[in-house]
Structures are given as C-alpha cells and as structure tokens.
Design an enzyme around this catalytic site. Structure first.
Site, short mmCIF file in Angstrom:
data_model
loop_
_atom_site.label_atom_id
_atom_site.label_comp_id
_atom_site.label_asym_id
_atom_site.label_seq_id
_atom_site.Cartn_x
_atom_site.Cartn_y
_atom_site.Cartn_z
N GLU A 159 -28.91 31.91 2.28
CA GLU A 159 -30.16 31.25 1.87
C GLU A 159 -30.79 30.50 3.05
O GLU A 159 -32.02 30.39 3.15
CB GLU A 159 -29.90 30.32 0.68
CG GLU A 159 -29.72 31.13 -0.60
CD GLU A 159 -28.84 30.48 -1.65
OE1 GLU A 159 -28.54 29.28 -1.53
OE2 GLU A 159 -28.44 31.19 -2.60
N GLY A 191 -26.05 34.72 -6.75
CA GLY A 191 -26.98 34.23 -7.77
C GLY A 191 -27.57 35.32 -8.66
O GLY A 191 -28.52 35.09 -9.39
N GLU A 220 -19.85 36.95 1.60
CA GLU A 220 -20.79 36.83 0.50
C GLU A 220 -21.86 37.92 0.60
O GLU A 220 -22.87 37.74 1.30
CB GLU A 220 -21.50 35.47 0.56
CG GLU A 220 -20.61 34.29 0.40
CD GLU A 220 -21.35 33.13 -0.24
OE1 GLU A 220 -20.93 32.70 -1.32
OE2 GLU A 220 -22.35 32.68 0.33
N GLY A 249 -21.18 29.13 -6.41
CA GLY A 249 -22.49 28.48 -6.47
C GLY A 249 -22.80 28.05 -7.88
O GLY A 249 -22.34 27.01 -8.36
N GLY A 250 -23.58 28.87 -8.60
CA GLY A 250 -24.06 28.55 -9.94
C GLY A 250 -22.99 27.98 -10.87
O GLY A 250 -23.23 26.96 -11.55
N SER A 253 -21.62 35.22 -7.35
CA SER A 253 -21.50 35.31 -8.81
C SER A 253 -20.06 35.18 -9.31
O SER A 253 -19.65 35.88 -10.25
CB SER A 253 -22.15 36.60 -9.32
OG SER A 253 -23.55 36.59 -9.06
N HIS A 275 -25.18 30.16 5.71
CA HIS A 275 -25.37 30.69 4.35
C HIS A 275 -26.61 31.59 4.32
O HIS A 275 -27.61 31.30 4.99
CB HIS A 275 -25.52 29.54 3.34
CG HIS A 275 -25.43 30.00 1.93
ND1 HIS A 275 -26.49 30.62 1.30
CD2 HIS A 275 -24.42 29.98 1.03
CE1 HIS A 275 -26.11 30.95 0.07
NE2 HIS A 275 -24.86 30.58 -0.11
N ASN A 297 -20.39 25.04 -3.98
CA ASN A 297 -21.65 24.88 -3.24
C ASN A 297 -22.75 24.55 -4.25
O ASN A 297 -23.24 25.43 -4.95
CB ASN A 297 -21.96 26.19 -2.49
CG ASN A 297 -23.29 26.13 -1.76
OD1 ASN A 297 -23.89 25.07 -1.63
ND2 ASN A 297 -23.76 27.29 -1.29
N TRP A 298 -23.12 23.28 -4.29
CA TRP A 298 -24.12 22.84 -5.28
C TRP A 298 -25.53 23.25 -4.89
O TRP A 298 -26.45 23.11 -5.69
CB TRP A 298 -24.06 21.32 -5.44
CG TRP A 298 -22.88 20.81 -6.19
CD1 TRP A 298 -21.82 21.53 -6.69
CD2 TRP A 298 -22.62 19.44 -6.55
NE1 TRP A 298 -20.93 20.70 -7.32
CE2 TRP A 298 -21.40 19.41 -7.25
CE3 TRP A 298 -23.30 18.24 -6.34
CZ2 TRP A 298 -20.84 18.23 -7.75
CZ3 TRP A 298 -22.75 17.05 -6.83
CH2 TRP A 298 -21.54 17.06 -7.53
N LYS A 299 -25.71 23.69 -3.67
CA LYS A 299 -27.07 24.04 -3.17
C LYS A 299 -28.02 22.87 -3.40
O LYS A 299 -27.60 21.73 -3.27
CB LYS A 299 -27.54 25.34 -3.82
CG LYS A 299 -26.49 26.46 -3.68
CD LYS A 299 -26.98 27.81 -4.04
CE LYS A 299 -25.85 28.82 -3.84
NZ LYS A 299 -26.25 30.19 -4.05
P1 PGA Z 1 -23.43 32.07 -6.72
O1 PGA Z 1 -23.63 31.51 -5.23
O2 PGA Z 1 -22.02 31.77 -7.12
O3 PGA Z 1 -24.45 31.33 -7.54
O4 PGA Z 1 -23.69 33.54 -6.66
C1 PGA Z 1 -22.63 31.67 -4.27
C2 PGA Z 1 -23.11 31.13 -2.95
O5 PGA Z 1 -24.27 31.33 -2.60
O6 PGA Z 1 -22.35 30.48 -2.21
#
Ligand code: PGA
Length: 264
Positions: free
Chosen positions: A107, A186, A180, A244-245, A223, A105, A8-10
C-alpha cells in the site's frame, strides 16, 4: 521457533479512544501455551498511548503473560533527524521502545509511490537503529497470472533491490520477510497454503544462498483470518502471518492467536 503474528492496523481505527479499546481487547487475556509472539502495529499517532497501556503494571495481559507482545510501526523514514516534513525516523521510534518496523508494504508502494531504492534506504536505516524489519514483498495479479516462475522472479527482483548491500550478520535475527501477494491483500481471497508455501520456500532459499542467513524467517500475509490461519501455519516453513483486516476485530484476532498457539 515461535510463530510470529503481526497485527497491521493500517489507518485504523479512527479515534484514540477506539484504538485504546481495540488494544486492550486484543491483548487483555492470558494464554498458557507459548508458541506465538505478537506484534501490534498501530498508526504512529497512537504509539505512545498504547505503549503506556502495554507497560502499565495494572495490565494483566499478554504483555505480562507468557506470550511475548511487541509494538511496531507501519513505516519509517531513512534519515535520523532533519528537514523532512511529515516523516518519522527510526531513532524516534527506538526512543519510544518500538521494536519493529514494517517496510515496503504494497500500500505504501502504491499510494506513497515508494520505490525499491527508497525501501532499501529505509531497511538500512532501521537496522542501524536495531529496529527489527518486516520487509513486505509480493507480486501483483498480472504477474501471478503468468505463472509461478514469473511470480518468483518478481519477488527475487524486489529482494535484490530492497536488500542491496546487505547480508549475513547485518541481517541475521533482524530481518523478517512478509510474503504478501498483492492480489490477496484485503480481497478476502487468500493465496492457497500450497502457493504460499512454495513461494516462501523459494524466498528462504534465496535468503540462505544470496544473503547468508542461517535461519530466515518468512511470514505469509493476505486475507488471513481464523478460518485459514491453520492451513498456513501448520507448515514449519511458514513462520507466522501478517494480519490486516482480521486484526481490527479483537475476537477474531484472539482466535487467530489461540489457534497459532496450538500449532507445534
Ligand atoms: P489483509 O491485509 O489481512 O487485510 O489482507 C494484510 C496486509 O496488508 O498486511
């Protein structure tokens, strides 16, 4: 079943050039083992260009190797077309050969004020277009602090609302849940494999008993990196990871894929 690794590149990277570089670096290598399936989920605006790279005959990549490579979207709207300024429909994505959509998600729940009712409409709309749904659920820190029963009740409630009216055939082979916990996203502080496993087992039980799914797929997210991926994925019940990150660093992501491939 293959483990599913979703990148997930966001809202990254900031330019098309960098997105193309990241995509090529992330996918331009071959792996012999066959235990992983990869889904890259870039911002909408890069989808067409990255799909062109994925489908180009020159690309000697995961796409043409033994590992399955798919593309996903980070969000969708519930209508097919019409006066919905700024939105993207499942039909538009299907038309581009996008296979997956992340829905709900945390976010988007936070910054775009998405409610469970909106998420339910999106899940229904995605399934109608045969997009595979990656539905995100997970509790905030204040709930986790109350203990595991509170966290499980929170997730159960989200599933009840997000999957309202859906079960059995409507969902089977099309629904993937990403557990999640919000406090792990994050933050660099992932859940422990034990906590993830316990919650994922609970989610699977719910999917089997309340939604008549025979073989539910549930991932962990929050994470995840190359140092902790094995701890999660060595458990049969954890079907993959939403990353994500760490997916923004091609070398790191490659390590994650390679480690996943080694797990049997
Ligand atoms: P993260 O994000 O790996 O940066 O914690 C995961 C996500 O939000 O899908």
């Amino acid at each position: 079943m293959k483990k599913l690794i979703i990148a997930n590149w966001k809202m990254n990277p900031p330019t098309l050039k960098k997105a193309k570089e990241l995509f090529s670096a992330t996918t331009n290598y071959r792996l012999q083992a066959k235990n992983a399936e990869i889904v890259i989920v870039p911002p909408f605006i890069y989808l067409s260009e990255l799909l062109k790279i994925k489908n180009s005959p020159k690309q000697s990549t995961l796409a043409t190797g033994q590992i399955k490579l798919k593309i996903g979207a980070q969000n969708i709207f519930w209508a097919t077309e019409g006066a919905y300024t700024g939105e993207i429909s499942p039909k538009m994505l299907k038309d581009l050969y996008v296979d997956y959509a992340i829905i709900g998600h945390s976010e988007r729940r936070k910054y775009a004020a998405e409610t469970d009712e909106m998420i339910n409409k999106k899940v229904i709309a995605a399934l109608k277009e045969s997009l595979k749904v990656i539905l995100c659920v997970g509790e905030p820190l204040e709930i986790r602090k109350k203990g595991k029963k509170a966290a499980m009740d929170f997730v159960k409630n989200q599933l009840q609302k997000d999957l309202k009216g859906l079960k059995g055939k409507l969902l089977s082979n099309k629904l993937i849940i990403a557990y999640e916990p919000i406090w792990a996203i994050g933050t660099g502080i992932s859940a422990t494999p034990e906590t993830a496993l316990e919650t994922i087992k609970y989610i699977k039980k719910l999917l089997i008993t309340n939604y008549q799914l025979l073989t539910p797929r549930v991932l962990y997210g929050g994470s995840v990196d190359s140092k902790n991926i094995k701890g999660f994925l060595q458990h049969n019940e954890i079907d993959g990871a939403l990353v994500g990150g760490a997916s923004l660093n091609a070398k790191e992501f490659k390590k994650i894929v390679e480690l996943t491939n080694k797990i049997n």
